[in-house]
Design an enzyme around this catalytic site. Structure first.
Site, PDB file in Angstrom:
ATOM      1  N   GLY A  51      44.289  56.545  14.570  1.00 16.69           N
ATOM      2  CA  GLY A  51      42.828  57.110  14.173  1.00 16.69           C
ATOM      3  C   GLY A  51      42.038  55.928  13.747  1.00 16.69           C
ATOM      4  N   CYS A 153      57.049  53.804  14.887  1.00 14.44           N
ATOM      5  CA  CYS A 153      55.941  52.342  14.662  1.00 14.44           C
ATOM      6  C   CYS A 153      54.947  52.652  13.398  1.00 14.44           C
ATOM      7  CB  CYS A 153      54.695  52.856  16.274  1.00 14.44           C
ATOM      8  SG  CYS A 153      53.018  51.561  16.287  1.00 14.44           S
ATOM      9  N   HIS A 195      57.043  47.504  23.057  1.00 17.50           N
ATOM     10  CA  HIS A 195      56.197  48.223  22.501  1.00 17.50           C
ATOM     11  C   HIS A 195      53.862  47.420  21.448  1.00 17.50           C
ATOM     12  CE1 HIS A 195      55.842  50.998  19.021  1.00 17.50           C
ATOM     13  NE2 HIS A 195      55.391  49.952  18.248  1.00 17.50           N
ATOM     14  N   GLU A 196      54.729  46.211  21.303  1.00 15.06           N
ATOM     15  CA  GLU A 196      54.173  45.263  20.862  1.00 15.06           C
ATOM     16  C   GLU A 196      52.374  45.025  21.925  1.00 15.06           C
ATOM     17  OE1 GLU A 196      53.949  45.054  17.985  1.00 15.06           O
ATOM     18  OE2 GLU A 196      56.187  46.015  17.385  1.00 15.06           O
ATOM     19  N   HIS A 199      50.522  47.234  22.118  1.00 11.10           N
ATOM     20  CA  HIS A 199      49.195  47.190  20.924  1.00 11.10           C
ATOM     21  C   HIS A 199      48.881  46.667  21.377  1.00 11.10           C
ATOM     22  CE1 HIS A 199      50.529  49.406  17.381  1.00 11.10           C
ATOM     23  NE2 HIS A 199      52.038  49.201  17.247  1.00 11.10           N
TER      24      HIS A 199
HETATM   25 ZN   LIG Z   1      54.201  49.802  16.654  1.00 10.49          ZN
END
Ligand SMILES: [Zn+2]
Length: 237
Positions: A51, A153, A195-196, A199
């Site tokens: 968010g 996460c 995953h990183e 981001h």
């Molecule tokens: Zn994460």
């Protein structure tokens, strides 16, 4: 809070005519200031949540001449601090509110044994990860076989889901001293890297998860404690 403040105002007004201009609102503001910390500016010492616009902003590269500056080194120190504080094994700069292409990862065998059962370690193919700071990472998939495993996460606090990831990747980038490096990774380590990297590209695991598998692993505790429970950031119980 209201129940505590109303008698306090009554007491003040009883004991001194000089303070009768104190309104309920003033006292509430004063009281709230005592118990609520002031919001911090990035880099934060907490992990921002889904968010927050920073998690949906494409992170910018760090100019290589800036890697050794106080600003970048301070950010890396913050990432390490937050990683330790929340028992993470991967954390990106956007998650502390800074949209720069930096992430860190690492998981000691001790932490692995402390937080997971042998059954979980085997089922999720978990393994210790060497501590690593990666600046301006570039990733290339070297084995396109998809592996589906449960993932969570710290920026989606309290939830997990099955997420497909590629089996193996090659990672290149700069370390915290500004030296280039490259490595090959597979399995769990390759999953953390993907995953990183996501981001840094403004993506979350929820974008690619198997939607029907999303769940809160603490749902039974929520019931046992009648909802009075603080959901943890990571997967650890
Ligand atoms: Zn994460």
């Amino acid at each position: 809070m209201n129940m505590r403040i109303k008698p306090l105002i009554a007491l003040i007004n009883q004991q001194s005519t000089t303070v009768r201009h104190f309104s309920y609102k003033n006292i509430l503001t004063w009281y709230s200031g005592l118990v609520r910390p002031k919001p911090t500016k990035p880099p934060h010492k907490h992990i921002i949540q889904v968010g927050d616009p920073c998690l949906r902003a494409i992170s910018k590269p760090v100019p290589t001449k800036d890697i050794e500056t106080e600003e970048v080194q301070k950010l890396i120190a913050y990432l390490k601090h937050v990683c330790r504080k929340y028992d993470c094994y991967g954390l990106s700069a956007p998650q502390v509110g800074v949209p720069l292409r930096i992430f860190i990862m690492g998981l000691t065998q001790k932490a692995l044994d402390k937080h997971f059962t042998k059954k979980e370690i085997a089922a999720k193919a978990l393994k210790a990860i060497e501590p690593l700071v990666v600046i301006n990472p570039e990733m290339k998939v070297t084995d396109y076989t998809k592996v589906v495993l449960e993932e969570s996460c710290e920026s989606v606090k309290g939830f997990c889901a099955d997420v497909p990831r590629y089996m193996s990747v090659e990672l290149k980038g700069y370390d915290e001293d500004g030296h280039t490096f490259s490595m090959n990774a597979s399995g769990f380590t390759a999953r953390i890297i993907q995953h990183e990297m996501d981001h840094l590209d403004a993506k979350l695991y929820t974008d690619i998860m198997d939607k029907k598998t999303l769940y809160c692993p603490h749902w039974q505790v929520v019931n046992e404690r009648c909802g009075k429970v603080e959901l943890p950031y990571g997967p650890f119980k």
